[in-house]
Design a protein around this motif. Sequence first.
Motif, PDB file in Angstrom:
ATOM      1  N   ASN A 185      16.973 -14.780   2.023  1.00 16.47           N
ATOM      2  CA  ASN A 185      16.559 -15.315   0.734  1.00 16.47           C
ATOM      3  C   ASN A 185      17.769 -15.920   0.028  1.00 16.47           C
ATOM      4  OD1 ASN A 185      13.872 -14.362   1.054  1.00 16.47           O
ATOM      5  ND2 ASN A 185      14.566 -12.313   0.485  1.00 16.47           N
ATOM      6  N   GLU A 186      17.497 -16.647  -1.030  1.00 17.78           N
ATOM      7  CA  GLU A 186      18.554 -17.410  -1.702  1.00 17.78           C
ATOM      8  C   GLU A 186      19.705 -16.545  -2.188  1.00 17.78           C
ATOM      9  OE1 GLU A 186      19.026 -20.458  -5.536  1.00 17.78           O
ATOM     10  OE2 GLU A 186      17.067 -19.657  -4.982  1.00 17.78           O
ATOM     11  N   LEU A 187      19.414 -15.337  -2.668  1.00 15.53           N
ATOM     12  CA  LEU A 187      20.456 -14.501  -3.268  1.00 15.53           C
ATOM     13  C   LEU A 187      21.089 -13.522  -2.277  1.00 15.53           C
ATOM     14  CD1 LEU A 187      18.664 -13.628  -6.644  1.00 15.53           C
ATOM     15  CD2 LEU A 187      20.391 -15.390  -6.244  1.00 15.53           C
ATOM     16  N   ASP A 188      20.549 -13.432  -1.077  1.00 10.56           N
ATOM     17  CA  ASP A 188      21.069 -12.470  -0.103  1.00 10.56           C
ATOM     18  C   ASP A 188      22.511 -12.801   0.277  1.00 10.56           C
ATOM     19  OD1 ASP A 188      18.633 -11.248  -0.174  1.00 10.56           O
ATOM     20  OD2 ASP A 188      17.906 -12.144   1.688  1.00 10.56           O
ATOM     21  N   ARG A 208      20.363  -7.395   0.808  1.00 14.46           N
ATOM     22  CA  ARG A 208      19.181  -8.030   0.223  1.00 14.46           C
ATOM     23  C   ARG A 208      19.261  -7.934  -1.299  1.00 14.46           C
ATOM     24  NH1 ARG A 208      16.787 -11.275   3.954  1.00 14.46           N
ATOM     25  NH2 ARG A 208      16.538 -10.195   5.965  1.00 14.46           N
ATOM     26  N   VAL A 209      19.331  -9.083  -1.946  1.00 13.78           N
ATOM     27  CA  VAL A 209      19.526  -9.144  -3.395  1.00 13.78           C
ATOM     28  C   VAL A 209      18.258  -9.685  -4.060  1.00 13.78           C
ATOM     29  CG1 VAL A 209      20.950 -10.044  -5.271  1.00 13.78           C
ATOM     30  CG2 VAL A 209      21.987  -9.545  -3.042  1.00 13.78           C
ATOM     31  N   GLU A 210      17.812  -8.971  -5.084  1.00 15.71           N
ATOM     32  CA  GLU A 210      16.649  -9.402  -5.859  1.00 15.71           C
ATOM     33  C   GLU A 210      16.991  -9.384  -7.346  1.00 15.71           C
ATOM     34  OE1 GLU A 210      12.591  -7.948  -4.418  1.00 15.71           O
ATOM     35  OE2 GLU A 210      13.976  -6.361  -3.748  1.00 15.71           O
ATOM     36  N   GLU A 211      16.458 -10.345  -8.088  1.00 15.00           N
ATOM     37  CA  GLU A 211      16.562 -10.362  -9.546  1.00 15.00           C
ATOM     38  C   GLU A 211      15.153 -10.298 -10.114  1.00 15.00           C
ATOM     39  OE1 GLU A 211      18.735 -13.676 -11.014  1.00 15.00           O
ATOM     40  OE2 GLU A 211      20.684 -12.946 -10.313  1.00 15.00           O
TER      41      GLU A 211
END
Length: 401
Positions: A185-188, A208-211
């Motif tokens: 994903n875009e922020l990973d 794995r990064v989520e906002e």
Amino acid sequence: MRIISKLLPASKWKLVISSIGVLALILFTSIVLFEATKAEVVVTDNGEQQPVKTHANTVEELLNELEIVVGEHDELSHDLSANIENNMNVEYKTAKEVTVTVDGNHYTYYTTEDTVGAFFEEQGLSFAANDDISHENSDEIINGGSITVVSAFEVIIDDGGKEKKIATTTSKVQDILTENNIKLNELDRVEPGLEQDIKEGNAITIVRVEEQEEEVVDTIAFQTETKQDHSLEKGKEKVVTDGKDGKVTKTYKVVMENGREVSRELLNEEVKEESVNKVVAVGTKEPEAGLVTLSHSNGEKVQTGGKTITMTASAFTSGCDGCSGYTATGINLQANPNAKVIAVDPSVIPLGTKVWVEGYGEAIAGDTGGSIKGNRIDVHVPSKSDAYGWGVRKVKVKILD
């Protein structure tokens, strides 16, 4: 012929003709016999069959007649020294040179097999399922051709805290993720970077990064404010207005890494309900000079200007051993079981004095006792159970007059 016939007599000429015929017959017969004594052999040269008649005694002589040179690695169905037999089938196959390159190392082989798979089996070559081989098993072996093999190696992929081992033949991080259908994903975050190369045993870590936005309803605690009240006695407080908490909605940007919160940023807050302050009146009125506030046992307040003595107080009843039921001042306690009377040392509190006893109330110093000396008193109670309940305690005794 005419010249020869003129030179020879007719008889001699007939003899010459006869001799020539005999020679011709012998020659023809010899040729027929020579051909008849040849062995019939089938030579298969690299898959092409060729019927051959030969007087060769050995396979080597036969191949020399056919100008077939047998190389060191070629395949021949018979030994070169084998005798030629009629209806023999001699098979010959030319070996092909093949170069096999494994992880950059070159190896030369010779084979008469037709396919890559058969060649591998012939040479005892085996490779792992994940190895990268340039040819399929069914591909044809070509003389002078090459086969390239890249051995797979093991790496560890930590995807969001979940580890798995994979075998790969590529070293670039991006290619490894692609061939294992791992999407980012875009922020990973990926360590090492996507363009980096890794070696066997190395690990690829994916964070794995989520906002996300989160709304939270918080309480606005009420404040307490005080105001002076000149009508209220100094030292006393009175609640004028009860406090009430308010409510505020706060919107946060929450950053999660591998499912765990790592940061929280306040984006907006909106007050939904204002808080109400608690208001407390604080007394500032000074008490009148010379007056002291005392509390009765019934909770009522009494103000007096007399002195206060701290004394040891026990309890007695009218029916105690050695008691007549009458006090030293003539009070009939049996007739008045609820009378508020205390026994005193007259040198400390004169008989007949009105007093206030902490936890007992207003009473009269109306009796004495043999053990009542100094700062000690005995309070009258209606029953023995009340006396036991009172026990012995320290109290404040206020002289009322």
